[in-house]
Design an enzyme around this catalytic site. Structure first.
Site, mmCIF file in Angstrom:
data_model
loop_
_atom_site.group_PDB
_atom_site.id
_atom_site.type_symbol
_atom_site.label_atom_id
_atom_site.label_comp_id
_atom_site.label_asym_id
_atom_site.label_seq_id
_atom_site.Cartn_x
_atom_site.Cartn_y
_atom_site.Cartn_z
ATOM 1 C CG ASP A 194 59.574 40.980 61.364
ATOM 2 O OD1 ASP A 194 59.628 39.830 60.877
ATOM 3 O OD2 ASP A 194 58.516 41.607 61.515
ATOM 4 N N GLY A 222 50.721 39.540 62.162
ATOM 5 C CA GLY A 222 50.959 38.210 61.606
ATOM 6 C C GLY A 222 51.256 37.260 62.762
#
Lengths: 388, 388
Positions: A194, A222
């Site tokens: 991503d 994250g």
């Protein structure tokens, strides 16, 4: 026979044609001369490459925008007809799938979100396929075909193989996602990490256009990083790259889910910040939103947690700048919601730790909603379509 | 008219010819077919490129080593005639200049060291010019011409401009070194950062041959890093890259000469280790050699200083691996003299901090004497000569 190309095929079968189209797509409108200069090709090669692309409707000549050079013939710029084709991009988080329908210039035309009730491939794939079908129905209203599907997933993704090697967020291991999604949707599928997908969108259609060396740093659930070096997205020899979240920033610091201690992610991810706010304030904040609210109310201990996270992010970015000397670092991600609480610390820590002229690297922020991640997935599908 | 090329010019004026020659130089001997495959060119293009290079004596056909494929005609491999040309490489430290005479395959034929009495360009340049003249005299014995000079200097070096922007070790600022050295020696001059030059030597003639992504980490007076990403040495948008020595590894750690605190170099350089050994043992060791001797004698406090340095180096290497995912990291430099005292800690810290498959990156050591740095400088001159 370019004019007889079927609607779904791209009439640029040579590397030169693909390169010229990409140049016009990312920098256009451009005159043929300018496109030749930027692509490092001869004007004759450009003229040869452009003709079938115009005949097939992917490029259009801007007759109205004629450029009259001081010498030589007037030149009509060419540009990509964004409306000529559509693409679907999906981003899967742990909780939902975000889907967008974009045009060939990666402009979002339709966006949708659907919740996930489970994270296994068996639960996620049917939801994704339904969402794609919904977007394909929407596409009918535009009167052009959808020519590709991109899917962005956090973790170790092998784009060439079309497989998710390991996604900790989804708890996936070795899922041949591209094949499964092709079967379910009938579309050509591109699967990528991503953050790399977001980086592709910035490189082709965003703040990275024209830069040969830049980085995208995402903060939130994250801490990720997409790197472009020598004009190409870095993928790593073994599928891992850009793991700024696991750059060690605090020796013997808090434990990280990766098994090490003191990783950037263990200090500055949403979960790390939330846990630390609970610890230092004694307030049982449930998630990043509540932790942020507490800090915004002025709780000094909670604010100090954000300040520490900002310092760690600034040091992580300095590590990138000192090693690679990028022209620009773009900070993004849902964690930017707290940006006012750590922007100063990011900047100060970066400036202190950047070495020499590495400090000339421009650090800018770009708040991106989750739809932009899905747009990144669409960008990878556009890359595949144009043969890059 | 390839056979009438003057002795000093390289008869490969097209990018394809330069690429083929480089492929054979770094991977040879190769059959034309194999060279074509590796360079991504047609066999016809290779045959065209190879002919003038054979006529001028830069390539030779190994008639004795004929390869008989299962199908098709037997093929004679071609290889570079290393003895066809010579190059000079210089590395300037603060105390001396190391010079080597290499052949076209970058094999050292003659090596010399001369002490420096001062570090200003005015003091260094005449010594360097004398050393080059001495090596040119040596070269006469080989009966071939010296075709280029490479100079490697620590610091911020702009290879394209031929200038040393800033060298802290020499205290140089904006020295147009290539021009000055060309004037003094009459040779074409290539100037590069010393760690990048060493990386070029590894990429073309050493442990990096055939790898598209690898790193060289040097430990000693400074901690440096050369990076190859997508097959090219990283230079950074602003001239700074590979500054692993200034990756922050210990927040609020010891002050570094760059102005920040806790940089890898402030923990693990020779000077940092020496100062710390003095501090924790109370023994007035004068330099790295004495500090090392004390540790070797078994002084536990001194040994702990090396262990801490090793941990920091391991974390720095993990930062490189997590961000770039190289296939291999080559650790080198004069600091390897103490390798037995910190090898275990480097490895343990790297393994702990490497994320997922980034740990598959191979970490190897390669003790290189200073002559190898000078050889790196010669490698940059060879690159310039063959037009890369």
């Amino acid at each position: 026979m370019p004019s007889s190309s079927p609607a779904g095929t791209f009439p640029a079968h040579t590397p030169a044609a693909s390169q010229i189209f990409t140049t016009v797509l990312t920098h256009g409108p451009l005159t043929r001369q300018e496109a030749a200069r930027r692509a490092g090709l001869s004007p004759a090669a450009v003229t040869r490459a452009v003709r079938p692309l115009i005949e097939a409707g992917f490029l259009v000549e801007d007759a109205g925008a004629e450029v009259r050079p001081a010498l030589g013939r007037p030149a009509n710029p060419v540009r990509v007809d964004g409306g000529r084709a559509l693409f679907v991009g999906l981003k899967a988080t742990g909780d939902e799938i975000i889907g967008v329908l974009t045009d060939l210039c990666c402009r979002i035309r339709v966006a949708r979100r659907v919740p996930l009730s489970g994270r296994s491939p068996r639960e996620v794939l049917p939801v994704a396929a339904d969402l794609v079908r919904e977007l394909l129905t929407e596409a009918e209203g535009f009167g052009v075909r959808v020519l590709g599907l991109g899917i962005a997933v956090a973790g170790d993704v092998d784009r060439a193989a079309g497989a998710v090697r390991r996604s900790p967020f989804l708890d996936w291991h070795d899922v041949p996602l591209a094949g499964l999604a092709e079967e379910a949707t009938g579309l050509p599928v591109t699967v990528d990490n991503d953050v790399r997908a977001l980086t592709v969108a910035e490189q082709w259609f965003g703040d990275g256009v024209g830069l040969s060396d830049f980085a995208v740093v995402t903060v939130g659930a994250g801490i990720g990083c997409g790197l472009v070096v020598h004009g190409r997205v870095v993928s790593g020899a073994h599928g891992v790259a850009g793991e700024i979240g696991h750059v060690p920033v605090v020796p013997d610091g808090p434990p990280c889910h990766c098994g090490d201690r003191g990783c950037l992610e263990a200090v500055a991810s949403d979960a790390a910040i939330t846990a630390r706010v609970r610890e230092v304030t004694g307030v049982a904040v449930a998630d990043a939103t509540e932790a942020l609210a507490l800090a915004r109310e002025g709780d000094a201990r909670a604010r100090a947690v954000y300040a520490r996270a900002g310092e760690a992010i600034g040091r992580g970015i300095a590590a990138v700048a000192n090693l690679l000397g990028p022209e620009r670092v773009i900070i993004s991600g849902e964690g930017l919601a707290a940006y006012d609480l750590f922007a100063g610390q990011i900047r100060d820590a970066f400036t202190a730790a950047a070495f020499g002229s590495a400090a000339r690297c421009e650090v800018r922020t770009r708040p991106l909603p989750f739809e932009e991640w899905a747009r990144g997935a669409a960008a990878t599908a556009i890359q595949t379509f144009v043969g890059r």
